[in-house]
Write an enzyme that holds these catalytic residues in place. Structure first.
Site, PDB file in Angstrom:
ATOM      1  N   ALA A  76       0.832  -1.207   0.000  1.00  0.00           N
ATOM      2  CA  ALA A  76       0.000   0.000   0.000  1.00  0.00           C
ATOM      3  C   ALA A  76       0.865   1.255   0.000  1.00  0.00           C
ATOM      4  CB  ALA A  76      -0.910  -0.005   1.223  1.00  0.00           C
ATOM      5  N   LYS A 101      -4.544   6.699  -1.377  1.00  0.00           N
ATOM      6  CA  LYS A 101      -5.481   5.924  -2.196  1.00  0.00           C
ATOM      7  C   LYS A 101      -6.225   4.853  -1.395  1.00  0.00           C
ATOM      8  CE  LYS A 101      -3.981   2.981  -5.481  1.00  0.00           C
ATOM      9  NZ  LYS A 101      -3.477   2.610  -6.811  1.00  0.00           N
ATOM     10  N   GLY A 159       9.125   0.187  -6.533  1.00  0.00           N
ATOM     11  CA  GLY A 159       8.504  -0.943  -7.208  1.00  0.00           C
ATOM     12  C   GLY A 159       7.994  -1.998  -6.241  1.00  0.00           C
ATOM     13  N   ARG A 161      -2.716   9.072  -9.631  1.00  0.00           N
ATOM     14  CA  ARG A 161      -3.846   9.300 -10.525  1.00  0.00           C
ATOM     15  C   ARG A 161      -5.175   9.513  -9.792  1.00  0.00           C
ATOM     16  NH1 ARG A 161      -3.288   4.434 -14.492  1.00  0.00           N
ATOM     17  NH2 ARG A 161      -2.001   3.594 -12.819  1.00  0.00           N
ATOM     18  N   GLY A 203       0.072  -6.840 -16.332  1.00  0.00           N
ATOM     19  CA  GLY A 203       1.140  -7.709 -16.817  1.00  0.00           C
ATOM     20  C   GLY A 203       0.534  -8.932 -17.504  1.00  0.00           C
ATOM     21  N   ALA A 226     -50.522  16.792  16.552  1.00  0.00           N
ATOM     22  CA  ALA A 226     -49.724  17.489  15.544  1.00  0.00           C
ATOM     23  C   ALA A 226     -49.043  18.705  16.158  1.00  0.00           C
ATOM     24  CB  ALA A 226     -50.625  17.936  14.400  1.00  0.00           C
ATOM     25  N   ASN A 253     -36.855  20.936  25.303  1.00  0.00           N
ATOM     26  CA  ASN A 253     -35.955  20.196  26.199  1.00  0.00           C
ATOM     27  C   ASN A 253     -34.676  20.952  26.520  1.00  0.00           C
ATOM     28  OD1 ASN A 253     -35.164  19.889  23.508  1.00  0.00           O
ATOM     29  ND2 ASN A 253     -34.047  18.013  23.948  1.00  0.00           N
ATOM     30  N   TYR A 254     -34.397  22.000  25.784  1.00  0.00           N
ATOM     31  CA  TYR A 254     -33.097  22.662  25.926  1.00  0.00           C
ATOM     32  C   TYR A 254     -33.299  24.075  26.455  1.00  0.00           C
ATOM     33  CZ  TYR A 254     -28.394  24.199  24.522  1.00  0.00           C
ATOM     34  OH  TYR A 254     -27.114  24.678  24.510  1.00  0.00           O
ATOM     35  N   ASP A 264      -4.935  -2.156  -3.246  1.00  0.00           N
ATOM     36  CA  ASP A 264      -5.895  -1.388  -4.046  1.00  0.00           C
ATOM     37  C   ASP A 264      -6.772  -2.313  -4.892  1.00  0.00           C
ATOM     38  OD1 ASP A 264      -4.033  -2.221  -5.882  1.00  0.00           O
ATOM     39  OD2 ASP A 264      -3.657  -0.238  -6.744  1.00  0.00           O
TER      40      ASP A 264
HETATM   41  C1  UD1 Z   1       1.042  -4.481 -10.941  1.00  0.00           C
HETATM   42  C2  UD1 Z   1       1.800  -5.692 -11.529  1.00  0.00           C
HETATM   43  C3  UD1 Z   1       1.100  -6.149 -12.802  1.00  0.00           C
HETATM   44  C4  UD1 Z   1      -0.327  -6.489 -12.496  1.00  0.00           C
HETATM   45  C5  UD1 Z   1      -1.042  -5.281 -11.868  1.00  0.00           C
HETATM   46  C6  UD1 Z   1      -2.402  -5.661 -11.411  1.00  0.00           C
HETATM   47  C7  UD1 Z   1       4.105  -5.363 -10.885  1.00  0.00           C
HETATM   48  C8  UD1 Z   1       5.463  -4.973 -11.348  1.00  0.00           C
HETATM   49  N1  UD1 Z   1       3.157  -5.328 -11.812  1.00  0.00           N
HETATM   50  O1  UD1 Z   1       1.175  -3.423 -11.856  1.00  0.00           O
HETATM   51  O2  UD1 Z   1       1.752  -7.285 -13.353  1.00  0.00           O
HETATM   52  O3  UD1 Z   1      -0.989  -6.892 -13.666  1.00  0.00           O
HETATM   53  O4  UD1 Z   1      -0.302  -4.824 -10.722  1.00  0.00           O
HETATM   54  O5  UD1 Z   1      -3.027  -4.559 -10.827  1.00  0.00           O
HETATM   55  O6  UD1 Z   1       3.930  -5.708  -9.740  1.00  0.00           O
HETATM   56  N2  UD1 Z   1       3.305  -0.463  -4.478  1.00  0.00           N
HETATM   57  C9  UD1 Z   1       4.119  -0.269  -3.385  1.00  0.00           C
HETATM   58  N3  UD1 Z   1       5.381   0.199  -3.571  1.00  0.00           N
HETATM   59  C10 UD1 Z   1       5.888   0.466  -4.801  1.00  0.00           C
HETATM   60  C11 UD1 Z   1       5.040   0.259  -5.922  1.00  0.00           C
HETATM   61  C12 UD1 Z   1       3.766  -0.211  -5.734  1.00  0.00           C
HETATM   62  O7  UD1 Z   1       3.703  -0.518  -2.249  1.00  0.00           O
HETATM   63  O8  UD1 Z   1       7.036   0.860  -4.881  1.00  0.00           O
HETATM   64  C13 UD1 Z   1       1.937  -0.965  -4.270  1.00  0.00           C
HETATM   65  C14 UD1 Z   1       0.893   0.027  -4.737  1.00  0.00           C
HETATM   66  O9  UD1 Z   1       0.473   0.850  -3.650  1.00  0.00           O
HETATM   67  C15 UD1 Z   1      -0.239  -0.881  -5.192  1.00  0.00           C
HETATM   68  C16 UD1 Z   1       0.470  -2.156  -5.631  1.00  0.00           C
HETATM   69  O10 UD1 Z   1       1.742  -2.120  -5.040  1.00  0.00           O
HETATM   70  O11 UD1 Z   1      -1.120  -1.201  -4.137  1.00  0.00           O
HETATM   71  C17 UD1 Z   1       0.590  -2.287  -7.154  1.00  0.00           C
HETATM   72  O12 UD1 Z   1       1.336  -1.217  -7.654  1.00  0.00           O
HETATM   73  P1  UD1 Z   1       0.969  -0.517  -9.014  1.00  0.00           P
HETATM   74  O13 UD1 Z   1       1.942   0.576  -9.254  1.00  0.00           O
HETATM   75  O14 UD1 Z   1      -0.475  -0.196  -9.056  1.00  0.00           O
HETATM   76  O15 UD1 Z   1       1.310  -1.703 -10.058  1.00  0.00           O
HETATM   77  P2  UD1 Z   1       0.720  -1.879 -11.495  1.00  0.00           P
HETATM   78  O16 UD1 Z   1       1.450  -1.015 -12.435  1.00  0.00           O
HETATM   79  O17 UD1 Z   1      -0.741  -1.775 -11.433  1.00  0.00           O
HETATM   80 MG    MG Z   2      -2.181  -0.952 -10.003  1.00  0.00          MG
END
Ligand code: UD1
Ligand code: MG
Length: 450
Positions: free
Chosen positions: A9, A22, A77, A15, A139, A378, A384-385, A102
């Site tokens: 999270a 989020k 990532g 976005r 993916g 009616a 009360n206050y 999410d």
């Molecule tokens: C990711 C997957 C993708 C999949 C998709 C489904 C990867 C590389 N890709 O892509 O294959 O089809 O989800 O929704 O995993 N988050 C972190 N830290 C970070 C980045 C992300 O905690 O550094 C969390 C985000 O808050 C989110 C989740 O990981 O809850 C997914 O991240 P997001 O950037 O939405 O990945 P997608 O591009 O959707």
């Molecule tokens: Mg996503």
């Protein structure tokens, strides 16, 4: 076998264009994160670990004791996010169930299937996939000639041929812990400078280890929230799911698309719900009721065979066979006993209306205890206050309050008494006594049939 859920999270959620993180945006009345937390509870009794980053303090505060938080800063990532929990989970868990916070529509049943499949897997990881027409930017799942999973390729890195693959990575994984941590350290950095969790799949395959996939049939499950358009899509799907469960349990919902029931609300059989009805919070509704249209019931209990028509009830309690509305407003602490009738433009707060009492039109009853079979004319108001305190009013059973009576509290009115229309009652009224005027004064003792 120890299974630890790990929810990601920490992403920026750019976005959403919001001050609110989020995962704290409400979905059917609860922060989105709650759904993932609830879903993983079905899989494991271990406290979930949540990776937080963007809006960390607010998310941490919301989670309180319900999860262990680890901070990811900066977000590099999904692979990097999981790695932040290594110090907690390495050697401390057999399996790690990773899901994205999410994705509120992921069902517990699906996560259970994911874990069970991994428990049978000789290899180190099982992934969740879906076959869909719309790729949603997900993916792609690449399979070999023998059907085995070979890799997950992110959309940005996919070849035209890979882009045409319809099997998508949903974003839930079950890893064998003893393999996961070591593999995460070997993930290559992507062109975007991120470490993708999805690259662990290829690492396993390269080492000759089996990757299993569970394919979900439920297309709603994969709705991930990246924008407020997705949020509305997720809300509609969740609403549909909640309403379907009530209908299958014996509730008639005239128009499910316009009926807003939050999770956790319970409704008895043969209750009928008209459109534009909102049932929220800790609400319990009995059997054979008719609720709505245009009704809000929040944190309230409604007994069997009640009718709530175009009304609002907040933290109220209706016993059986109560009939209210249109335009009734019940506030905190309103208790309407069996068979009460409350008509239009009434408000009741912190008060009990005894069995069979009737309050037909335009009244305010606050801080009052009203006995059985009282008629509230009616325009009756409990004053009360006094500007400082809320003062109580007591009305005995069988009393008749004339139209437009002002009951200046604190005040006690006895049983089977009467007030004349327009009376301003400032002094206690004994049983079986008629009072009239301004300020009201007793004019006679009533006989039983008056
Ligand atoms: C990711 C997957 C993708 C999949 C998709 C489904 C990867 C590389 N890709 O892509 O294959 O089809 O989800 O929704 O995993 N988050 C972190 N830290 C970070 C980045 C992300 O905690 O550094 C969390 C985000 O808050 C989110 C989740 O990981 O809850 C997914 O991240 P997001 O950037 O939405 O990945 P997608 O591009 O959707
Ligand atoms: Mg996503």
């Amino acid at each position: 076998m120890k299974i630890t859920p790990l929810l990601l999270a920490a992403g920026l959620g750019t976005r959403m264009k919001s001050q609110t993180p989020k995962v704290l945006h409400p979905l059917c009345g609860r922060p989105m994160l709650t759904y993932a937390l609830e879903a993983v509870k079905a899989v494991s009794s271990e406290k979930p670990v949540v990776v937080i980053g963007h809006g960390a303090e607010a998310v941490r505060e919301y989670l309180g004791e319900s999860a262990v938080c680890v901070l990811q800063n900066p977000p590099l990532g999904t692979g990097h996010a999981v790695l932040q929990a290594e110090f907690l989970l390495r050697g401390a868990s057999d399996l790690v169930l990773v899901a994205y916070a999410d994705m509120p529509l992921l069902r517990p049943e699906t996560l259970i299937r994911l874990v069970e499949t991994q428990q049978q897997n000789s290899g180190p990881v099982t992934i969740l996939t879906v076959v869909a027409d719309d790729p949603r930017g997900f993916g792609r799942v690449v399979r070999g000639a023998d059907g085995s999973v070979q890799a997950i390729v992110e959309e940005a890195a996919a070849s035209p041929e890979q882009l045409s693959i319809h099997e998508l990575n949903v974003g839930a994984y079950c890893f064998r812990s003893d393999w996961l941590w070591e593999a995460l350290h070997r993930i290559p950095v992507s062109k975007k400078g991120e470490y993708y969790l999805t690259d662990t799949v290829e690492l396993a395959v390269q080492a000759g280890l089996a990757v299993q996939a569970v394919v979900t049939e439920d297309q709603d499950e994969i709705i991930g929230v990246n924008t407020r358009i997705h949020l509305a899509e997720a809300e509609a799907a969740m609403r549909k799911r909640i309403n379907a469960a009530h209908m299958l349990a014996g509730v008639t919902i005239v128009n499910p698309a316009a009926t807003y029931i939050q999770p956790g609300v319970t409704i008895g059989r043969d209750t009928l719900i008209w459109p534009n009805t909102y049932l929220e919070g800790k609400t319990v509704i009995g059997e054979g009721c008719e609720i709505g249209p245009e009704t809000v019931v929040r944190d309230s209990t409604i007994g069997d065979h009640c009718k709530v028509f175009k009304s609002v009830a907040e933290s109220a309690w209706l016993e059986e066979e109560v009939d209210i509305g249109p335009f009734a407003h019940l506030r905190k602490g309103a208790r309407l006993c069996k068979g009460v009738h409350m008509g239009n433009f009434g408000e009741v707060k912190d008060s009990t209306l005894g069995p069979g009492t009737k309050m037909g039109h335009f009244s305010y009853i606050g801080n009052a205890t009203i006995g059985a079979n009282v008629n509230i004319g009616a325009g009756t108001i409990t004053c009360n206050y006094d500007g400082v305190n809320k003062n109580p009013t007591e009305i005995g059973e069988g009393t008749f309050i004339g139209s437009d009576t002002m009951l200046v509290a604190p005040l006690k009115i006895g049983k089977r008494a009467k007030t004349g229309a327009g009376a301003v009652v400032t002094k206690n009224v004994p049983d079986e006594t008629l009072v009239v005027g301004v300020p009201a004064r007793p004019i006679k003792k009533l006989s039983r049939d008056e």
